[in-house]
Every structure is written in C-alpha cells, then in structure tokens.
Design a protein around this motif. Structure first.
Motif, mmCIF file in Angstrom:
data_model
loop_
_atom_site.group_PDB
_atom_site.id
_atom_site.type_symbol
_atom_site.label_atom_id
_atom_site.label_comp_id
_atom_site.label_asym_id
_atom_site.label_seq_id
_atom_site.Cartn_x
_atom_site.Cartn_y
_atom_site.Cartn_z
ATOM 1 N N UNK A 210 -4.597 -3.839 -4.130
ATOM 2 C CA UNK A 210 -3.575 -2.869 -3.764
ATOM 3 C C UNK A 210 -4.067 -1.429 -3.906
ATOM 4 N N UNK A 211 -4.929 -1.184 -4.896
ATOM 5 C CA UNK A 211 -5.453 0.169 -5.070
ATOM 6 C C UNK A 211 -6.291 0.595 -3.872
ATOM 7 N N UNK A 212 -7.016 -0.362 -3.286
ATOM 8 C CA UNK A 212 -7.810 -0.067 -2.092
ATOM 9 C C UNK A 212 -6.901 0.273 -0.916
ATOM 10 N N UNK A 213 -5.815 -0.473 -0.794
ATOM 11 C CA UNK A 213 -4.850 -0.201 0.280
ATOM 12 C C UNK A 213 -4.271 1.199 0.132
ATOM 13 N N UNK A 214 -3.871 1.552 -1.074
ATOM 14 C CA UNK A 214 -3.308 2.891 -1.316
ATOM 15 C C UNK A 214 -4.324 3.989 -1.002
ATOM 16 N N UNK A 215 -5.570 3.739 -1.365
ATOM 17 C CA UNK A 215 -6.616 4.733 -1.121
ATOM 18 C C UNK A 215 -6.806 4.980 0.372
ATOM 19 N N UNK A 216 -6.835 3.889 1.152
ATOM 20 C CA UNK A 216 -7.051 4.017 2.598
ATOM 21 C C UNK A 216 -5.858 4.696 3.260
ATOM 22 N N UNK A 217 -4.649 4.250 2.923
ATOM 23 C CA UNK A 217 -3.457 4.793 3.582
ATOM 24 C C UNK A 217 -3.214 6.257 3.219
ATOM 25 N N UNK A 218 -3.606 6.655 2.012
ATOM 26 C CA UNK A 218 -3.401 8.048 1.612
ATOM 27 C C UNK A 218 -4.481 8.974 2.166
ATOM 28 N N UNK A 219 -5.620 8.415 2.552
ATOM 29 C CA UNK A 219 -6.743 9.242 3.003
ATOM 30 C C UNK A 219 -6.827 9.365 4.520
ATOM 31 N N UNK A 220 -6.252 8.421 5.240
ATOM 32 C CA UNK A 220 -6.359 8.421 6.699
ATOM 33 C C UNK A 220 -4.982 8.550 7.336
ATOM 34 N N UNK A 221 -4.954 9.143 8.518
ATOM 35 C CA UNK A 221 -3.719 9.291 9.268
ATOM 36 C C UNK A 221 -3.723 8.354 10.471
ATOM 37 N N UNK A 222 -2.519 8.040 10.940
ATOM 38 C CA UNK A 222 -2.329 7.226 12.144
ATOM 39 C C UNK A 222 -2.913 5.821 12.029
#
Length: 366
Positions: A210-222
């Motif tokens: 889940x931490x990886x998911x949060x990292x990706x979603x918070x760092x990238x748009x669209x």
C-alpha cells in the motif's frame, strides 16, 4: 442414530429418492461452479496469474486495460521512485500461421524480455531481447491449433512476423490465448502509433504494498493504481458472466433448502403418531431430534459424496474446449454449504417433532 439408520433401512425407496434428488442438485451446483470458475480463468488468467501486485493505468478509463494509454516517460518517473515497475502493452488481434490462411484470435502482451511479467516456460524458451521476433505462446494454441515451436505467425494488423520460441500455460485474456512479445517488437506492431514522440503502453505493472501505491499516486498525475482483481473485473463480459452464473448457484442452494425442507416435513407429518408413541414410552424430545438431524446429515453426506463423484464423471465427458475448473477448496466449501443447507431445511421438521404431544398422538392411534 440407531433409530435413524433402522428407519432408512425399512423405507429404502423413500430415502433413495430423496438422496437421488440431492445428488442431482449437488452435481448441478458443482458443474455450474466449475463452469463459472473455468470461464473466469479463461477470461483473465493472464491477470490472475500475473507476477505483479498492482497496475498503473491512465485515469478516467474505468480501470479498462485496453483503454489506457501511458507514455514511457511515466514509466521512467515511476522507476525514479525506486519502485519495481515494467511496462505492459496489450492488444487483441488475429494472427495466421505462415503459409496458411486460417486466422487465430489472440491477445498480445508486450513487456521487458527480462522483466518480472514474463511467465514461466513449460516448453521451449522464453523471451530474449537479442531475438525480438521470438514470442512466448499460451499452450491453448498448441492444444487447439496444433502450433509448434519454430512456427512463424503473422500479425494481421501490422504484418509483423513472430516466431514461436516456447509455450507457457494459464495465460488467456478475454477468452483468447496470450502471446508475449518483446517491447522492441511491440513498437513495430504499433505501426508508429505514439504519444508525444514516445512509444506507448497500456499499463505499468508494479510490485509492492500500500505504501508503494500511495507513493505512485501522490507523485504522478492523471494515473490511477488498481489491483489485479479490479483490472480483472473490468474485462468486457467478465462481470456479466460471473454474476449470471453466481446467481444460478445461489438459487440452486435456495432450491435445495426448500426441496429438502418439504421432503422431511412431509415424512415427519406421516410419522407424527410414531413420535407420539415413542414419547409416551419415555423417549426424550432431544433423542428424537438428534435422530432426525443425524438422519439428515447421514443422507446428505452420502448424497454429496455421490454428487462429487458424478461431477468428475461428467467432467470427463465434456469436450476439450469447454472451460471447466474445480478446486479442492471449492469442493470442500460447497460441500459444507450444502450440508448446512440440508440441516437448515430440516429445522421445520424438527419444530414439528418438538410440538408432538404424546397423549394426543396416542389418542389418534386406531
């Protein structure tokens, strides 16, 4: 149980008919469940068996893999976050064997030749970056189309030729076998289709929690990160198939409960006088109730066992192309559920046994 067994021996035909009906219901439940599981696997086993935890898709595409378009720049940004990520291109198409006109519907999955998405090889060799034209093919094409290692396939859309290097198993998408190809061949098959001058893919597979998911979603748009289950359920026709079959299974359990409840209730009504006499002779209500439940359990266990055996026998009669999968876990779960349904169905009869009055029953005896 002594009374229950003696009664079943005395009224063999009656209980044989009840057991036969329950065996048929059990067999039907397992057959439909096996078909539902087989269709689910045939529709998306490539997603189910994928060695990834999540898929990064373009946002606002309803988690549809075929609608998502991502550039390689996004892959670079994800990898810069120290996340294990590889690209995934997907395209449904038709191929023909070199020298033959017969078309075969397939799905291309493009990824890194040495990436974690490449499935295990059951025969031959896997993908090789040094040989971008070599592909890894699901065994379904070998089984149904007679494909062999070394055969050359031609993509109907791009005209690109592919050489079968090896076979894998359990890799289908939307009821079509998957062909794994290298990213280099994927770029040629796309026929120059690009986004901002970069080659495009449909998704980016990542490994992590889940931490990886949060990292990706918070760092990238669209973009959005979805689980494999969400991607699987978004495959066209998957939900419709599974919902219809699961509703049929649920109704079968309800039907089984009503059928057994009616059968045992009618039998209990016919034995009201006998129960009254037994109570007058000193038999406890708990003893009579225990014999009734024991009778139901004994009959159910035998019928369910015969239904399981019947299911495997019918499975052997199915044509090879019918998707049918039944696991030991499913057998145990559904068998226990059928047993529970049978016991619940007998509670109406149990209530009747408890209400039997010995004096009234003896008074009705002629």
């Amino acid at each position: 149980m002594f009374l229950a067994v003696r009664e079943m021996k005395h009224s063999k035909l009656r209980y044989l008919l009840i057991g036969f009906i329950m065996t048929l219901i059990t067999c039907l439940v397992f057959i439909i469940s096996g078909l539902a599981s087989g269709l689910s696997s045939d529709n998306g086993s490539s997603i189910q068996n994928m060695n990834a935890d999540y898929l990064v898709l373009e946002s606002d595409v309803d988690t549809r893999l075929d609608r998502s378009v991502l550039s390689e720049e996004i892959l670079d940004e994800i990898q810069d976050l120290n996340v294990d990520a590889v690209p995934l291109g997907q395209q449904m198409t038709s191929v023909t064997r070199d020298g033959m006109d017969q078309k075969m519907d397939v799905t291309f999955f493009a990824t890194d030749a040495d990436g974690f998405l490449v499935p295990s090889v059951v025969k031959g060799k896997g993908l090789d970056a040094g040989h971008p034209g070599h592909v890894l093919v699901d065994e379904k094409l070998k089984r149904e189309e007679g494909l062999k290692i070394g055969d050359v396939l031609k993509d109907e859309i791009s005209g690109e030729k592919l050489k079968v290097a090896g076979f894998t198993e359990g890799q289908t998408f939307s009821h079509t076998p998957v062909i794994y190809i290298t990213n280099e061949k994927w770029e040629k098959i796309q026929q120059g289709f690009s986004k901002k001058g970069k080659a495009v893919v449909n998704a980016i597979a990542i490994q992590g929690g889940e931490d990886t998911v949060d990292k990706v979603e918070s760092s990238l748009e669209n973009v959005e990160v979805v689980s494999k289950e969400e991607a699987l359920e978004s495959i066209p026709s998957y939900q419709a198939e599974q919902t219809s079959l699961n509703m049929m299974i649920a109704f079968l359990f309800v039907i089984a409960a009503f059928v057994l409840a009616v059968f045992f209730y009618v039998i209990t009504l016919q034995k009201t006088q006998q129960f009254g006499v037994l109570k007058a002779l000193g038999a406890k209500t708990g003893y009579l109730a225990g014999n009734l439940i024991g009778q139901v359990i004994l009959l159910s266990v035998i019928s369910i066992g015969m239904g399981v055996g019947c299911t495997f026998g019918i499975q052997n009669l199915f044509p090879e192309g019918i998707p049918f999968t039944i696991s030991n876990q499913m057998l145990v779960q559904y068998s226990l559920l059928l047993l529970a349904v049978a016991v619940l169905g007998s509670l109406l009869s149990l209530f009747r046994v408890v209400k039997v009055d010995a004096i009234e029953a003896i008074g009705r005896v002629e």
